[in-house]
Design a protein around this motif. Structure first.
Motif, mmCIF file in Angstrom:
data_model
loop_
_atom_site.group_PDB
_atom_site.id
_atom_site.type_symbol
_atom_site.label_atom_id
_atom_site.label_comp_id
_atom_site.label_asym_id
_atom_site.label_seq_id
_atom_site.Cartn_x
_atom_site.Cartn_y
_atom_site.Cartn_z
ATOM 1 N N GLU A 51 0.836 -1.196 0.000
ATOM 2 C CA GLU A 51 0.000 0.000 0.000
ATOM 3 C C GLU A 51 0.874 1.250 0.000
ATOM 4 N N TRP A 52 0.615 2.131 -0.948
ATOM 5 C CA TRP A 52 1.335 3.402 -1.072
ATOM 6 C C TRP A 52 0.342 4.554 -0.854
ATOM 7 N N SER A 53 0.860 5.694 -0.458
ATOM 8 C CA SER A 53 0.044 6.915 -0.440
ATOM 9 C C SER A 53 -0.105 7.403 -1.879
ATOM 10 N N PHE A 54 -1.281 7.982 -2.173
ATOM 11 C CA PHE A 54 -1.571 8.280 -3.587
ATOM 12 C C PHE A 54 -2.384 9.561 -3.721
ATOM 13 N N HIS A 55 -2.050 10.311 -4.771
ATOM 14 C CA HIS A 55 -2.804 11.511 -5.137
ATOM 15 C C HIS A 55 -3.024 11.492 -6.637
ATOM 16 N N LEU A 56 -4.257 11.789 -7.050
ATOM 17 C CA LEU A 56 -4.589 11.843 -8.476
ATOM 18 C C LEU A 56 -4.815 13.288 -8.892
ATOM 19 N N ALA A 57 -4.156 13.679 -9.972
ATOM 20 C CA ALA A 57 -4.400 14.986 -10.585
ATOM 21 C C ALA A 57 -4.969 14.766 -11.983
ATOM 22 N N SER A 58 -5.928 15.583 -12.354
ATOM 23 C CA SER A 58 -6.583 15.399 -13.647
ATOM 24 C C SER A 58 -5.736 15.894 -14.810
ATOM 25 N N ASN A 59 -4.720 16.703 -14.512
ATOM 26 C CA ASN A 59 -3.822 17.176 -15.569
ATOM 27 C C ASN A 59 -2.480 17.550 -14.956
#
Length: 1021
Positions: A51-59
């Protein structure tokens, strides 16, 4: 000087790897032999999966720019599993497209431009590290990341990588720290690499293969290349080892030993002074050769010792002695002409996408072996290393394919238009394309299962791919090179060592083979297995014995690419179901197994046509032809059975040893066949003992023949010469026999009631049917447009004549039907016999100038409680006139709902050829028996009619089950399958509308007395 990451790399095809180490073999090092045999992995490697920490950006502009800093707070970030895909864990949208680029119609781009809509996934993981070995090196490896990524360790930029499907390795020795460390990775959905990763698959993003650290000792085997040079008589071999070492000091040594497949020492430990580059040769007498039939693997052991004699590394490697070459324009393995009974395999799982597990890969390999598939093409990228190890061990031939496809750059809606093709002849793309070949070959080069390197898929032609092919040949002359794209661009025809085609029709293949060709022929893709397909496959496999230069093909493809709509559901979604546009919808559903790895009925045909023996029974014995190249049948039993009307009369098990390539007739003694009925002699070749891939008793090959076709009649509950009571009404005609009451409705055109006591079997009068639910292939060839008159005929036929013969010895009623706009009037005649049966005869008289007929039959409906069936005909799985080589005669049963094959889109399914009788009953055995009179009929039963099936785009869109629909057909056209976008069903398997058709059968109620005894409360007195 510290290198700084640059976003401009994303749009620059000439920047595809920054700080990446050179590619090396996939060998595994251990600190000792004991550590290698302990089975717990190697202590040199530390997994960073989890398990990793995660952030999603749309661009790109909204990504967290400084997230890689050690003190960056990720406490509020989401969590994501590695390996895994962003989209399949709720981050970003799933999208499926085939040839078109995923941004087509969204942004106007040309290569190497990158879309503005570019998801960015930022990953962070804190981990503890025990520290590198003194003087050694720590290497960080990403086995697969889609599509481009930047990586930092402890706040320092490490490097950049593209090529989603081969490892990216980075030296992090100077950055790793004892104790706590932080790794940060930023993954970009799109880059210039996206232009050459335009495969027919879901466009997914993320760290989808393993991530790991390797603490390499100062004395380390960097790279190993094992080759086997066999003598011309294959009686001896030279084992060649090409090694690259890192040497911290003089005095180190290398010890090499070899054991044969039975564990006997072939090369006793031989010690050599270590050098940075080494070439070692060893002579081996009478090697056991490797093939898919006999995957003999030798255990090679390499030991590195330092100057003091201490073991530093132990490297076990399994190798096979084999030679693959072209002889007189024919591909040969170990001196024998090879035939690929192959399949294309995507890494895929309904929940994990291409992040498949070891258990799934093992399931796949065992499935291939159990169903006589001997070859795999890794479409269209290198697989995980463990997959090749499984192919080595279990025995599968592999075309290993480079990660290259640019389909949308040169083909639009099937039309070739290469005005801006990549890579083509563009030098800007040369290095990145050849790098993909290097990364694949250097990793995979030691696997004996790999016979052919492939330059990729559907990327047109040109000098860049030609250069790639020549690099393959120079680096590894022991294998051949494949590329299909030269078919579209012949300027560099020597790119491929074989003529490779996709979806060429059998007649086209034969024309090539008859034209004195310069190369052998392989179908790298054929039999597009979308939905109810694989019809006519035997027209290809029949070419094997007729043309030496025909060397088989690879079915497209293995597994449906469909995605589970949520973690708990078994509901599958396809393109467009996730709001993805553009999309190619269900076109990714073209496997012979479902996305959940459930077998479809197509497997039956594949196994039958790929079987490694021909078995031809006759009244005097069984002819067995062993089609294997290297192994005899000594591990198999030959089991024959004599069947009478589907029931076993006699059987025998024989041990028969037919050598590879040999044919033998085995005499058998059959018992007297005095009883009336149909005698069928069946024979199977079954494993005598367990193998890696199947249990003892597993059937490898099958054959059968009908010895006597005279069948006993099966009277109903009435008796010969029984009195029949006839009631002639104004609109209805009733007949009462000792076993039942029947009523025929003049207005509604058929048998409206069939009762035993007050128990009704008929829901609505039967209807003539001229239409089947369209298959994916039917839709692809615009069947609905071309044959729509028959759909209308099925829906809107009307009665134009009724003739009742009420007072003859056996009363009858004959209905004549008109079909809208068609100059033909079929009839259906019912006769109530004194034998206790209702005899039905449906006739289609034929008419000139009409489109081909999809089906001619009669469709009955019963209540939904009649939910199971039993029949004597071909099975056990569905079969059609052009897909029945894998079926066999027998008595089979099933449930009505279960007869709908698990195709992603509902369509025609569940048909059975050659049906002698069929019974449709309730849970207690009460129901109707339909028995052929004269020629067998085709039989199908489902809870829905053709129009309900055709109107549903997904199984869950089918209406609730409230009836059982039974189809008895004189004939149904084949399902086809050369391709799914226009290829017609082959001529022998079409139904000419000018050809008369006749369907004859009888109906009788069955089981009512026994059913009443079992459950009297359900049945009227």
């Amino acid at each position: 000087m510290t290198l700084k990451p640059d976003l401009a790399w994303l749009a620059d095809p000439e920047v595809f790897a920054v700080n990446r180490l050179v590619a090396v073999s996939d060998h595994i090092s251990y600190p000792s032999k004991d550590a290698a045999t302990a089975g717990r992995g190697t202590v040199f490697r530390q997994s960073l999966n989890g398990e990793w920490s995660f952030h999603l950006a749309s661009n790109v502009s909204t990504r967290p720019a400084e997230f890689f800093l050690r003190n960056f707070d990720v406490a509020d970030w989401d969590r994501i599993a590695v390996p895994g895909y962003m989209q399949l864990q709720g981050f970003g949208d799933n999208q499926y497209v085939n040839t078109q680029y995923p941004w087509d119609g969204v942004e106007e781009l040309r290569p190497p431009q990158v879309p503005k809509a570019n998801l960015v996934g930022s990953y962070v993981r804190d981990f503890s590290f025990s520290g590198p070995m003194d003087g050694g090196r720590v290497v960080l490896t990403f086995d697969g990341v889609e599509t481009a990524f930047y990586v930092w360790l402890n706040g320092v930029f490490v490097g950049y990588g593209e090529d989603s499907f081969t490892p990216s390795r980075f030296d992090v020795t100077s950055l790793i720290e004892d104790g706590e460390n932080r790794i940060a990775v930023q993954v970009f959905q799109r880059s210039s690499a996206s232009w050459i990763e335009d495969q027919d698959f879901w466009r997914l993003t993320g760290i989808f293969r393993d991530v790991w650290l390797e603490s390499q000792p100062a004395l380390h085997l960097d790279d190993l290349f094992v080759t086997t040079d066999l003598s011309d008589d294959f009686d001896s071999a030279q084992l060649r080892l090409e090694m690259k070492l890192r040497l911290p000091e003089e005095g180190a040594s290398v010890t090499v030993s070899l054991k044969d497949p039975d564990g006997r020492v072939v090369i006793a430990p031989q010690v050599t002074d270590a050098m940075e580059e080494m070439q070692l040769r060893f002579h081996v007498e009478k090697p056991d050769l490797w093939s898919a039939e006999a995957p003999n693997l030798y255990d090679l052991e390499i030991v590195l010792k330092d100057a003091s004699g201490t073991v530093v590394e132990f490297i076990p490697e399994r190798t096979g002695f084999r030679r693959f070459e072209m002889i007189d324009k024919v591909m040969h393995l170990n001196g024998k002409r090879i035939v690929f009974n192959g399949i294309n395999r995507h890494d895929f799982d309904a929940r994990r996408g291409r992040a498949v597990t070891y258990e799934q890969m093992l399931w796949d390999v065992r499935f291939f072996k159990q169903n006589n598939i001997n070859a795999v093409r890794t479409c269209h990228y290198p697989n995980q290393p463990v997959f090749y190890r499984l192919c080595d061990e279990y025995g599968l031939y592999v075309i290993d394919e480079a990660n290259l496809e640019s389909h949308g750059s040169w083909q639009k809606d099937g039309k070739v238009e290469p005005s801006w093709v990549v890579p083509g002849d563009n030098p800007q793309w040369r290095e990145c394309v050849i790098d993909r070949a290097i990364s694949m070959v250097e990793r995979d080069k030691n696997h004996p299962s790999i016979l052919i390197w492939s330059c990729g898929n559907e990327a047109y032609g040109g000098s860049v791919i030609y250069d790639m092919s020549n690099w393959f040949r120079k680096r590894d002359p022991s294998r051949l090179v494949h590329y299909e794209g030269v078919f579209h661009d012949r300027r560099y025809n020597d790119t491929s060592d074989m003529e490779s085609r996709m979806y060429a029709k059998p007649q086209e293949v034969e024309a090539y083979l008859n034209d004195n060709p310069a190369k052998p022929f392989v179908l790298c893709e054929y039999m597009h297995a979308m939905g109810n397909s694989c019809g006519g496959m035997h027209l290809y496999t029949d070419l094997v014995d007729r043309y030496p230069l025909y060397q088989g093909g690879f079915i497209w493809d293995y597994i449906d690419q469909a995605i589970a709509t949520d973690p708990e559901s078994d509901r599958l979604g396809y393109g467009g179901d996730f709001g993805d546009r553009p999309s190619d919808y269900e076109f990714s559903a073209d496997g012979i197994v479902t996305a959940f790895r459930e077998m479809t009925p197509k497997v039956q045909e594949v196994k039958g046509l790929y079987q490694p023996a021909d078995i031809i029974p006759d009244a005097g014995g069984i002819t067995l032809r062993n089609k294997n190249l290297f192994v005899s049948t000594d591990n198999s039993h030959l089991v024959w059975q004599l069947m009478l009307d589907g029931s076993l009369v006699a059987s025998e098990e024989l041990v028969v040893d037919v050598p590879a390539g040999g044919t033998r007739h085995i005499p058998i003694k059959l018992p007297n066949m005095d009883a009336e009925g149909e005698y069928v002699l069946q024979a199977s070749l079954c494993l005598r003992s367990e193998t890696l891939w199947a249990e003892a008793g597993h059937e490898v090959a099958f054959g059968e023949t009908v010895l006597s076709a005279a069948r006993a009649s099966k009277p109903g509950d009435g008796v010969a010469a029984a009195n029949l009571n006839v009631v002639r009404g104004d609109l209805n005609f009733g007949v009462e026999a000792p076993g039942f009451k029947a009523m025929f409705a003049e207005v509604y055109g058929g048998l409206s009631s069939l009762k035993v006591k007050d128990y009704e079997f008929i829901r609505r009068p039967p209807r003539l049917t001229f239409w089947r639910a369209m298959t994916d292939n039917d839709r692809g060839r615009k069947h609905g447009f071309d044959l729509a008159v028959w759909q209308t005929a099925s829906l809107y036929q009307k009665i134009v004549g009724v003739e009742v013969d009420a007072y003859s010895n056996e009363p009858s009623v004959c209905y004549r039907f008109a079909l809208p706009g068609l100059p033909v009037e079929p009839i259906v005649n019912y006769r109530v016999g004194r034998d206790g049966l209702i005899h039905v005869h449906a006739e289609y008289p034929g008419a000139e100038g009409l489109p081909i007929l999809p089906i001619f039959g009669l469709q009955f409906t019963m209540d939904a409680r009649f939910d199971r069936f039993r029949y004597y005909g071909f099975g056990p799985d569905e079969n059609y006139c052009d897909r029945m080589r894998g079926a066999r005669l027998g008595i089979f049963n099933g449930t009505v709902a279960g007869n709908l094959a698990k195709y992603l889109v509902p369509q025609e399914s569940g048909n059975r050829m050659g049906t002698r009788f069929a019974e449709v009953t309730d849970e207690n055995g009460a129901g109707l028996r339909f028995e052929a009179e004269g020629a067998p009929f085709e039989f199908g039963v489902l809870p829905w009619n053709a129009f309900e099936l055709e109107n549903a785009l997904r199984p869950e869109e089918l209406p609730p089950v409230y009836r059982t629909v039974i189809t008895l057909a004189a004939k149904q056209m084949g399902v086809g399958g050369d391709d799914s976008w226009g290829a017609p069903v082959h001529e022998p398997y079409l139904i000419s509308s000018s050809e008369p058709q006749s369907l004859k059968f009888s109906i009788a109620p069955i089981g009512i007395e026994e059913a009443r005894r079992l459950n009297p409360s359900q049945y009227f007195a």
